[in-house]
Design a protein around this motif. Structure first.
Motif, mmCIF file in Angstrom:
data_model
loop_
_atom_site.group_PDB
_atom_site.id
_atom_site.type_symbol
_atom_site.label_atom_id
_atom_site.label_comp_id
_atom_site.label_asym_id
_atom_site.label_seq_id
_atom_site.Cartn_x
_atom_site.Cartn_y
_atom_site.Cartn_z
ATOM 1 N N ALA A 170 1.258 -1.296 0.405
ATOM 2 C CA ALA A 170 0.302 0.057 -0.197
ATOM 3 C C ALA A 170 0.910 1.380 -0.118
ATOM 4 C CB ALA A 170 -1.093 -0.101 1.168
ATOM 5 N N GLY A 171 1.944 1.339 -0.975
ATOM 6 C CA GLY A 171 2.735 2.732 -1.301
ATOM 7 C C GLY A 171 3.903 2.709 0.394
ATOM 8 N N ARG A 172 4.163 1.917 1.115
ATOM 9 C CA ARG A 172 4.734 2.471 1.944
ATOM 10 C C ARG A 172 5.593 0.447 2.559
ATOM 11 N NH1 ARG A 172 3.975 5.958 6.300
ATOM 12 N NH2 ARG A 172 1.649 7.452 5.809
ATOM 13 N N ILE A 173 6.861 1.015 1.849
ATOM 14 C CA ILE A 173 7.577 -0.292 3.403
ATOM 15 C C ILE A 173 7.786 -0.608 4.161
ATOM 16 C CG2 ILE A 173 9.870 -0.785 3.156
ATOM 17 C CD1 ILE A 173 11.351 1.019 1.213
ATOM 18 N N VAL A 174 6.576 -2.136 4.303
ATOM 19 C CA VAL A 174 6.892 -2.857 5.733
ATOM 20 C C VAL A 174 7.822 -3.444 6.259
ATOM 21 C CG1 VAL A 174 4.373 -2.430 4.909
ATOM 22 C CG2 VAL A 174 6.333 -4.559 4.167
ATOM 23 N N GLU A 175 8.932 -3.926 5.170
ATOM 24 C CA GLU A 175 10.331 -4.470 6.195
ATOM 25 C C GLU A 175 11.165 -4.906 5.236
ATOM 26 O OE1 GLU A 175 11.096 -9.146 7.860
ATOM 27 O OE2 GLU A 175 8.803 -8.631 7.038
ATOM 28 N N GLN A 176 12.242 -4.665 5.559
ATOM 29 C CA GLN A 176 13.523 -4.732 4.612
ATOM 30 C C GLN A 176 14.701 -5.069 4.945
ATOM 31 O OE1 GLN A 176 15.758 -1.176 3.779
ATOM 32 N NE2 GLN A 176 14.195 -0.255 5.210
ATOM 33 N N ALA A 177 15.189 -6.053 4.990
ATOM 34 C CA ALA A 177 16.947 -6.513 5.671
ATOM 35 C C ALA A 177 17.789 -7.919 4.127
ATOM 36 C CB ALA A 177 15.956 -7.890 6.441
ATOM 37 N N ASN A 178 18.596 -8.466 4.529
ATOM 38 C CA ASN A 178 19.223 -9.003 3.685
ATOM 39 C C ASN A 178 18.438 -10.116 3.632
ATOM 40 O OD1 ASN A 178 19.948 -11.433 4.933
ATOM 41 N ND2 ASN A 178 20.749 -10.049 5.919
ATOM 42 N N VAL A 179 18.486 -10.684 2.136
ATOM 43 C CA VAL A 179 17.799 -11.885 1.803
ATOM 44 C C VAL A 179 17.847 -12.986 2.689
ATOM 45 C CG1 VAL A 179 17.603 -13.212 -0.549
ATOM 46 C CG2 VAL A 179 18.042 -11.292 -0.796
ATOM 47 N N ARG A 180 19.184 -13.535 3.397
ATOM 48 C CA ARG A 180 19.214 -14.305 3.520
ATOM 49 C C ARG A 180 18.053 -14.315 4.944
ATOM 50 N NH1 ARG A 180 24.936 -17.637 5.045
ATOM 51 N NH2 ARG A 180 24.004 -17.709 2.754
ATOM 52 N N ASP A 181 17.793 -13.008 5.614
ATOM 53 C CA ASP A 181 17.295 -13.192 7.120
ATOM 54 C C ASP A 181 16.227 -12.622 7.046
ATOM 55 O OD1 ASP A 181 19.733 -12.554 8.774
ATOM 56 O OD2 ASP A 181 19.731 -10.512 8.358
ATOM 57 N N LEU A 182 15.967 -11.965 5.937
ATOM 58 C CA LEU A 182 14.047 -12.713 5.532
ATOM 59 C C LEU A 182 13.741 -13.491 5.469
ATOM 60 C CD1 LEU A 182 12.483 -10.073 4.081
ATOM 61 C CD2 LEU A 182 12.438 -10.735 2.391
ATOM 62 N N PHE A 183 14.487 -14.943 5.172
ATOM 63 C CA PHE A 183 13.868 -15.780 4.477
ATOM 64 C C PHE A 183 14.035 -16.759 5.534
ATOM 65 C CE2 PHE A 183 14.072 -14.784 -0.589
ATOM 66 C CZ PHE A 183 12.616 -15.162 -1.050
ATOM 67 N N ALA A 184 15.264 -16.284 6.541
ATOM 68 C CA ALA A 184 14.668 -16.960 7.189
ATOM 69 C C ALA A 184 13.793 -17.122 8.946
ATOM 70 C CB ALA A 184 16.712 -17.261 7.967
ATOM 71 N N ARG A 185 13.792 -15.159 8.883
ATOM 72 C CA ARG A 185 12.874 -14.806 9.763
ATOM 73 C C ARG A 185 12.385 -13.558 9.331
ATOM 74 N NH1 ARG A 185 14.270 -11.640 14.237
ATOM 75 N NH2 ARG A 185 13.906 -12.380 16.297
ATOM 76 N N PRO A 186 11.266 -14.388 9.028
ATOM 77 C CA PRO A 186 10.162 -12.834 8.483
ATOM 78 C C PRO A 186 9.908 -11.992 9.553
ATOM 79 C CG PRO A 186 8.973 -14.296 7.481
ATOM 80 C CD PRO A 186 10.925 -15.684 8.285
ATOM 81 N N MET A 187 9.300 -11.065 9.634
ATOM 82 C CA MET A 187 8.839 -10.248 11.028
ATOM 83 C C MET A 187 7.369 -9.715 10.496
ATOM 84 S SD MET A 187 12.349 -8.532 12.775
ATOM 85 C CE MET A 187 14.010 -9.631 13.426
ATOM 86 N N HIS A 188 7.414 -9.407 9.491
ATOM 87 C CA HIS A 188 5.556 -8.645 9.372
ATOM 88 C C HIS A 188 5.180 -9.686 8.596
ATOM 89 C CE1 HIS A 188 2.688 -6.355 7.651
ATOM 90 N NE2 HIS A 188 3.380 -4.765 8.703
#
Length: 340
Positions: A244-262
């Motif tokens: 919806a026009g905003r960034i809700v999460e950002q991380a390096n790829v490994r961290d995002l796939f291992a531990r999504p926070m949103h």
């Protein structure tokens, strides 16, 4: 200090090529305003590939068009923020200066090459024209460069193909021509806006490998816009998730796939098939729809679709905040998401 500032402080990193801060873009109708971007901030480092993911309509392409100032005149306008490329704010430059940057310093691959290529000119002439605009090359030198670029993107018989018109080529070949044109002037940054959407699976894989190979060969930074998390996992170092026009999460790829926070990121991952043996599961759908950006959104824009939402989500907008090193999320209940 919010995480968006912590992750976008170019003063502590001289290796930042692009620094976008609080970018706001609106589309103006006769009786309404669509707030397409609501304060987007991120960085791209030299030699880095940044993935931008999210559903259709979340603002991915509008972000790219806002950076290059290619928004439709009269109906859209960037109303706030900065886009600093090599330290210069692109939003402050005269149009003549921007024309020297588009295609020269920043190249872009659009979604549909058939509508991006001119049907009445040969592909060689179109690539050569881009070279002549941004360099002092003669016509013959520019055509030689066009042949060289077609060879670089692995189009067979470039001497003959340089004389072809777009309709004489397949979809995969036209996309390769777009890549050749975008890279013809050796840009520092390449923006690839869903470059494999209209292609079959085999050609998609070839185009992705080609972009990765060319990026490694030239050292060009890449912004890879896609809705495909598999593409992100294969091609990117860092990723931002938009909703919806905003960034809700950002991380390096490994961290995002291992531990999504949103919860939105987690839901996107659960909607992708997992083909690893013993991990078969029913695909999860994300209930509801993306909210209208014509209406003012109070609280978290994902709250109506979120299984973790509470009153605080519906009443207060979460700020993108750093939770772990280089991992930021805009969610009031990130801990619950991680532990679930």
């Amino acid at each position: 200090m919010t995480g968006s500032h912590l992750l976008n402080d170019s003063s502590v990193d001289n290796d930042v090529l692009l620094n976008v801060q609080d970018l706001e873009t609106h589309f103006f109708g006769e009786q309404s305003v669509t707030r397409a971007l609501g304060g987007v901030s991120f960085q791209v480092k030299r030699g880095e590939t940044l993935g931008v993911v999210g559903e259709s309509g979340c603002g991915k392409s509008v972000t790219a068009l806002s950076i290059l100032r290619l928004l439709p005149k009269g109906s859209a306008k960037t109303v706030g923020g900065e886009v600093r490329f090599n330290g210069r704010n692109l939003l402050d430059l005269a149009e003549r200066e921007m024309r020297s940057i588009r295609g020269g310093k920043i190249g872009m691959i659009f979604q549909d090459p058939m509508t991006s290529l001119n049907p009445v000119y040969t592909v060689g002439r179109q690539i050569a024209e881009a070279v002549q605009i941004h360099t002092r090359a003669s016509r013959s030198e520019a055509l030689d460069r066009a042949e060289e670029m077609l060879s670089l993107v692995r189009i067979a018989d470039p001497v003959r193909r340089v004389k072809n018109y777009p309709h004489e080529m397949s979809g995969g070949m036209r996309q390769r021509v777009m890549i050749a044109m975008a890279l013809a002037c050796s840009p520092e940054l390449l923006i690839a806006d869903e470059p494999t959407t209209a292609l079959d699976v085999t050609i998609q894989a070839q185009i992705l490998r080609l972009i990765v190979d060319l990026k490694e060969r030239t050292g060009t930074s890449v912004i890879f816009i896609t809705h495909d998390l598999g593409v992100v996992a294969e091609t990117c170092q860092r990723v931002i998730v938009m909703y919806a026009g905003r960034i809700v999460e950002q991380a390096n790829v490994r961290d995002l796939f291992a531990r999504p926070m949103h919860p939105y990121t987690k839901a996107l991952m659960r909607s992708v098939p997992d083909r690893r043996r013993g991990r078969e599961r029913r695909l999860a759908e994300i209930p509801g729809i993306v909210p209208s950006l014509r209406d003012k959104i109070i609280g978290c824009s994902f709250a109506p679709r979120c299984p973790y939402s509470t009153d605080v989500c519906r009443e207060n907008t979460p700020v993108l905040t750093e939770r772990d090193s280089a991992h930021a999320v805009a969610c009031w209940h990130a801990e619950k998401v991680v532990s679930a």
